[in-house]
Design an enzyme around this catalytic site. Structure first.
Site, PDB file in Angstrom:
ATOM      1  N   GLY A  41      67.093   4.796 103.174  1.00  0.00           N
ATOM      2  CA  GLY A  41      67.958   3.618 103.086  1.00  0.00           C
ATOM      3  C   GLY A  41      68.918   3.465 104.259  1.00  0.00           C
ATOM      4  N   LYS A  42      68.701   4.236 105.309  1.00  0.00           N
ATOM      5  CA  LYS A  42      69.621   4.215 106.456  1.00  0.00           C
ATOM      6  C   LYS A  42      69.763   2.806 107.038  1.00  0.00           C
ATOM      7  CE  LYS A  42      67.068   7.217 108.699  1.00  0.00           C
ATOM      8  NZ  LYS A  42      66.034   7.405 107.670  1.00  0.00           N
ATOM      9  N   GLY A  99      68.932  10.879 107.419  1.00  0.00           N
ATOM     10  CA  GLY A  99      68.257  11.007 106.125  1.00  0.00           C
ATOM     11  C   GLY A  99      66.764  10.794 106.318  1.00  0.00           C
ATOM     12  N   LEU A 100      66.027  11.039 105.257  1.00  0.00           N
ATOM     13  CA  LEU A 100      64.569  10.902 105.317  1.00  0.00           C
ATOM     14  C   LEU A 100      64.148   9.463 105.608  1.00  0.00           C
ATOM     15  CD1 LEU A 100      63.655  12.943 102.095  1.00  0.00           C
ATOM     16  CD2 LEU A 100      63.377  13.701 104.477  1.00  0.00           C
ATOM     17  N   SER A 101      62.929   9.306 106.052  1.00  0.00           N
ATOM     18  CA  SER A 101      62.366   7.971 106.203  1.00  0.00           C
ATOM     19  C   SER A 101      62.356   7.297 104.824  1.00  0.00           C
ATOM     20  CB  SER A 101      60.938   8.076 106.746  1.00  0.00           C
ATOM     21  OG  SER A 101      60.354   6.795 106.823  1.00  0.00           O
ATOM     22  N   GLY A 102      62.814   6.074 104.753  1.00  0.00           N
ATOM     23  CA  GLY A 102      62.845   5.355 103.474  1.00  0.00           C
ATOM     24  C   GLY A 102      64.068   5.673 102.622  1.00  0.00           C
ATOM     25  N   SER A 107      66.986  11.960 112.500  1.00  0.00           N
ATOM     26  CA  SER A 107      67.705  13.101 113.115  1.00  0.00           C
ATOM     27  C   SER A 107      67.691  14.331 112.217  1.00  0.00           C
ATOM     28  CB  SER A 107      69.128  12.700 113.523  1.00  0.00           C
ATOM     29  OG  SER A 107      69.822  11.965 112.556  1.00  0.00           O
TER      30      SER A 107
HETATM   31  P1  ADP Z   1      65.284   4.176 106.396  1.00  0.00           P
HETATM   32  O1  ADP Z   1      65.983   3.337 107.414  1.00  0.00           O
HETATM   33  O2  ADP Z   1      66.128   5.321 105.895  1.00  0.00           O
HETATM   34  O3  ADP Z   1      63.916   4.614 106.813  1.00  0.00           O
HETATM   35  P2  ADP Z   1      65.020   1.690 104.978  1.00  0.00           P
HETATM   36  O4  ADP Z   1      66.417   1.175 104.905  1.00  0.00           O
HETATM   37  O5  ADP Z   1      64.108   1.124 106.015  1.00  0.00           O
HETATM   38  O6  ADP Z   1      65.073   3.284 105.089  1.00  0.00           O
HETATM   39  O7  ADP Z   1      64.289   1.503 103.569  1.00  0.00           O
HETATM   40  C1  ADP Z   1      64.914   1.828 102.360  1.00  0.00           C
HETATM   41  C2  ADP Z   1      64.245   1.051 101.229  1.00  0.00           C
HETATM   42  O8  ADP Z   1      64.833   1.449  99.978  1.00  0.00           O
HETATM   43  C3  ADP Z   1      64.451  -0.445 101.357  1.00  0.00           C
HETATM   44  O9  ADP Z   1      63.275  -1.092 100.973  1.00  0.00           O
HETATM   45  C4  ADP Z   1      65.595  -0.723 100.361  1.00  0.00           C
HETATM   46  O10 ADP Z   1      65.563  -2.025  99.844  1.00  0.00           O
HETATM   47  C5  ADP Z   1      65.310   0.306  99.272  1.00  0.00           C
HETATM   48  N1  ADP Z   1      66.507   0.706  98.485  1.00  0.00           N
HETATM   49  C6  ADP Z   1      66.563   0.733  97.124  1.00  0.00           C
HETATM   50  N2  ADP Z   1      67.780   1.148  96.713  1.00  0.00           N
HETATM   51  C7  ADP Z   1      68.503   1.390  97.809  1.00  0.00           C
HETATM   52  C8  ADP Z   1      69.848   1.832  98.020  1.00  0.00           C
HETATM   53  N3  ADP Z   1      70.688   2.104  97.011  1.00  0.00           N
HETATM   54  N4  ADP Z   1      70.267   2.000  99.300  1.00  0.00           N
HETATM   55  C9  ADP Z   1      69.424   1.738 100.329  1.00  0.00           C
HETATM   56  N5  ADP Z   1      68.159   1.302 100.192  1.00  0.00           N
HETATM   57  C10 ADP Z   1      67.680   1.131  98.951  1.00  0.00           C
END
Ligand code: ADP
Length: 200
Positions: free
Chosen positions: A43-44, A38-41, A112
């Protein structure tokens, strides 16, 4: 003379006596790769950490391979060109496969962005052992969350080749799990994932 030119001819596959099946049996689990894309941010990492905690709490043997962390070590020589991203995914997939061969349930968090490379990772595993999890969050929401401040930099032109901004993200066509994160919580999504897995 190039002493490496015939490397593949002289490279053998060594048979290991304690095999994958034995290692998995010792851990009472079937090895898996849970591949978060998934995209950056999106929630992965957040969701994957909850999945990892739930699995550990139920006695499973796991390990998280986080793309950001791997870029500090194994993949520190790679940047964000298409070729480097492909290599980043290839290395991560092979490390995950080795860990699965050690009997582990491996949780991979990696943008990815390309279908072909996710397919390559899937093809390293037996049918049913690769679980593709599409963490689906609209770009605008990811940019609003901006947990690492990277969207701000990408939109300001300070970083290039940023997925979703000036680089492509190819959505999974038929992932095992498609999670929409808006309006829910990471723990709810993690609980859904664990319920979906037949980990007995
Ligand atoms: P990624 O790893 O995809 O780059 P991150 O997990 O580092 O993303 O960041 C996701 C951000 O979104 C976190 O700050 C998290 O607290 C927030 N967030 C809000 N709602 C959700 C949700 N339902 N699932 C996952 N993350 C969430």
């Amino acid at each position: 003379m190039d002493c490496h030119s015939d490397r593949s001819d002289n490279t053998f596959w060594q048979h290991l006596i304690v095999d994958r099946t034995t290692r998995a049996l010792l851990k009472s689990q079937r090895p898996r790769i849970l591949w978060f894309t998934g995209l950056s941010g999106a929630g992965k990492t957040t969701i994957a950490n909850h999945v990892d905690m739930l699995l550990c709490a139920s006695g499973k043997h796991t390990f998280i391979l986080d793309g950001d962390n791997l870029r500090h070590g194994l993949n520190q020589d790679l940047g964000f060109t298409i070729a480097d991203r492909i290599e980043n995914i290839r290395r991560t997939a092979h490390v995950a496969k080795l860990m699965a061969d050690a009997g582990l349930i491996v949780v991979v968090c990696l943008i990815s962005p390309y279908r072909q490379e996710r397919r390559m990772a899937r093809d390293l595993m037996e049918p049913g052992e690769f679980v593709e999890i599409f963490v689906d969050t609209p770009l605008e929401i990811c940019a609003e969350r901006d947990p690492k401040g990277l969207y701000k930099k990408a939109y300001a032109g300070e970083i290039r080749n940023f997925t979703g901004v000036d680089e492509v993200y190819e959505c999974p066509v038929s992932p095992e799990l498609h999670l929409r994160t808006v309006g829910t919580t990471p723990i709810d999504l993690a609980t859904q994932i664990v319920a979906h897995l037949d980990l007995a």
